[in-house]
Motif scaffolding. Structure first.
Motif, PDB file in Angstrom:
ATOM      1  N   ASP A  44      50.184   7.860  20.374  1.00 23.54           N
ATOM      2  CA  ASP A  44      49.091   6.838  20.403  1.00 23.54           C
ATOM      3  C   ASP A  44      47.615   7.088  20.538  1.00 23.54           C
ATOM      4  O   ASP A  44      47.331   6.786  20.018  1.00 23.54           O
ATOM      5  N   ILE A  45      47.831   8.197  21.253  1.00 22.11           N
ATOM      6  CA  ILE A  45      45.942   8.549  20.889  1.00 22.11           C
ATOM      7  C   ILE A  45      46.200   9.487  19.585  1.00 22.11           C
ATOM      8  O   ILE A  45      44.800   9.490  19.569  1.00 22.11           O
ATOM      9  N   PRO A  94      45.756   2.036  24.140  1.00 20.12           N
ATOM     10  CA  PRO A  94      45.540   1.175  24.435  1.00 20.12           C
ATOM     11  C   PRO A  94      43.836   0.993  24.749  1.00 20.12           C
ATOM     12  O   PRO A  94      43.218   1.961  25.213  1.00 20.12           O
ATOM     13  N   ASP A  95      43.807  -0.592  25.667  1.00 21.21           N
ATOM     14  CA  ASP A  95      42.304  -0.082  26.658  1.00 21.21           C
ATOM     15  C   ASP A  95      42.541   0.659  27.643  1.00 21.21           C
ATOM     16  O   ASP A  95      41.599   0.605  28.085  1.00 21.21           O
ATOM     17  N   ALA A 153      40.236   9.359  29.196  1.00 20.63           N
ATOM     18  CA  ALA A 153      39.438   9.330  30.125  1.00 20.63           C
ATOM     19  C   ALA A 153      38.176   8.516  30.562  1.00 20.63           C
ATOM     20  O   ALA A 153      37.328   9.297  29.823  1.00 20.63           O
ATOM     21  N   GLU A 154      37.990   6.773  30.484  1.00 20.44           N
ATOM     22  CA  GLU A 154      36.387   6.528  30.747  1.00 20.44           C
ATOM     23  C   GLU A 154      36.305   6.205  31.447  1.00 20.44           C
ATOM     24  O   GLU A 154      37.016   6.173  32.658  1.00 20.44           O
ATOM     25  N   SER A 175      38.489   2.635  23.581  1.00 22.27           N
ATOM     26  CA  SER A 175      38.545   1.012  23.791  1.00 22.27           C
ATOM     27  C   SER A 175      36.879   0.289  23.339  1.00 22.27           C
ATOM     28  O   SER A 175      35.951   0.791  23.758  1.00 22.27           O
ATOM     29  N   LYS A 176      36.864  -1.126  23.109  1.00 20.64           N
ATOM     30  CA  LYS A 176      35.501  -1.734  22.206  1.00 20.64           C
ATOM     31  C   LYS A 176      35.680  -3.157  23.595  1.00 20.64           C
ATOM     32  O   LYS A 176      34.392  -3.675  22.925  1.00 20.64           O
ATOM     33  N   VAL A 177      36.497  -2.817  24.423  1.00 25.94           N
ATOM     34  CA  VAL A 177      36.323  -3.865  24.636  1.00 25.94           C
ATOM     35  C   VAL A 177      36.295  -3.665  26.789  1.00 25.94           C
ATOM     36  O   VAL A 177      36.914  -4.334  27.566  1.00 25.94           O
ATOM     37  N   LYS A 178      35.825  -2.504  26.829  1.00 27.21           N
ATOM     38  CA  LYS A 178      35.727  -1.877  28.127  1.00 27.21           C
ATOM     39  C   LYS A 178      35.581  -3.228  29.103  1.00 27.21           C
ATOM     40  O   LYS A 178      36.158  -3.364  30.499  1.00 27.21           O
TER      41      LYS A 178
END
Length: 400
Positions: A69-70, A76-77, A95-96, A296-299
């Motif tokens: 996926d990466i 994923p988020d 990783a965030e 992710s755009k929805v952190k």
């Protein structure tokens, strides 16, 4: 009027617009998916503007799935991952760091011991989502039938397994040799024989005398018929199933097996004990991590869900249902975790627990160990030659 109706429709649509958070969940048992889907449903009732999309993936294929996926630009988020993967994800920028989301109050809910593996270069790269320590579990009925006592040393285990194996349709020792954590099953012996995964200089410890003694012991048990036939055909779940069927005298396992025994084999009599000792006490301490993906755009929405999942009522349900040790202080304070003899048997090893090293390319190193062990178990190479070759390859991976 038409224009007014259109405006009202647009306003209504925006009011109920959903933010979707994609969450990849590692499957611990048949309970994992339903648990997280229920938590997601509860969250969505309280937050109707956020949709939590749960995808449950088996552990054996999780890393490959995330890697794919990466690479494809569709991670994923958020996801549960093995903490041993975290360094590679962090170094790749996948990783965030979560420190800016982590309030002192929320951070204070966690047990420090289990927070530490998620901290890399001073940054919190994820939160502990599951924790366990490993132990030996024996079928006390089989031990009694064979007339042997619970083992305290590896010699005791060998002798007990020899006698138990003479019982009808029974194997003395369940040895895993397939798929995820085949290497961990070896580390239990490696550590208690006095060896280690890495030497002090950072090189592989697989070519040490202690490592050779541990591998030779397992190979001898296979050759003498004290394990189930062809261990390389058995994953950890396969070995656990043999134990739940009452066909194995001894296995090495983690706390999550206990709820399975109680649900699937309620008449099975067992005891949770420390690993046998050759030179020293040891157990394997393991944590899994809940991480946010940097892409992710929805952190903010994902973090809101993360905080929701760590409420005491959900952590209690998760830890007790899956059989994990608690990662939060309030759950650790419950009487169950203080007084339950099974959980206490696993938790007893925490003071001397060892963790997989947090190093780059760990999965490649672990896989090298697994392949060497499988060749040894199959008789394709001698324990000495197999371990020496693996150590050389691992040192190359590490640039040493």
């Amino acid at each position: 009027m038409a224009a007014s109706a259109l405006a009202i429709g647009l306003l209504a649509g925006s009011a109920f617009a959903e933010t979707t958070v994609n969450f990849t969940v590692a499957e611990y048992s048949s309970k994992t998916g339903p648990f997280y889907k229920q938590v997601a449903a509860d969250f969505e009732k309280a937050n109707p503007d956020i949709k939590i999309n749960i995808e449950v993936v088996p552990w054996d294929s999780l890393l490959q799935r995330l890697t794919t996926d990466i690479a494809g630009g569709t991670p994923p988020d958020m996801s549960i991952i093995g903490t041993r993967w975290l360094l590679d994800f962090a170094s790749q920028g996948v990783a965030e760091p979560v420190d800016k989301y982590l309030t002192p109050e929320f951070k204070g809910t966690f047990i420090d011991t289990f927070m530490k593996p998620g901290i890399i270069n001073g940054k919190t790269m994820g939160l502990p989502v599951a924790a366990s320590a490993r132990a030996m579990v024996i079928n006390t009925d089989l031990y009694n039938k064979a007339g042997v006592k619970p083992p305290k040393t590896w010699e005791d285990l060998y002798n007990a397994s020899e006698k138990i194996s003479k019982l009808p349709d029974t194997f003395g020792f369940g040895l895993q040799g397939k798929e995820i954590e085949t290497d961990a099953y070896y580390y239990y012996a490696l550590w208690t024989f006095g060896g280690d995964i890495l030497r002090p200089d950072g090189k592989s410890g697989l070519d040490s005398p202690e490592a050779l003694a541990a591998a030779t012991f397992y190979k001898k048990m296979i050759d003498k018929g004290l394990t189930q036939p062809s261990p390389t055909n058995y994953s950890r779940e396969d070995v656990f199933n043999l134990f739940k069927q009452g066909k194995v005298g001894t296995i090495f396992t983690f706390p999550m097996l206990i709820p399975q025994i109680k649900a699937e084999a309620p008449n099975l009599h067992y005891a949770v004990l420390p690993f046998p000792i050759q030179k020293t006490e040891a157990t394997y301490g393991v944590t899994d991590t809940l991480m946010l993906f940097s892409s992710s755009k929805v952190k903010a929405a994902a973090w809101k869900f993360i905080e929701f999942t760590y409420q005491d009522k959900y952590r209690k349900q998760f830890d007790l249902g899956e059989g994990f040790l608690p990662v939060t202080k309030n759950i650790a304070a419950l009487d169950y975790f203080k007084n339950d003899k099974d959980i206490a048997g696993f938790a007893a090893g925490l003071p001397y627990a060892k963790f997989a090293p947090v190093i780059a390319n760990w999965e490649e190193i672990a896989d090298t160990t697994v392949r060497a062990l499988q060749q040894i178990y199959l008789g394709q190479v001698s324990p000495e030659d197999g371990l020496k070759a693996a150590a050389k390859k691992i040192n190359g991976i590490r640039g040493l």
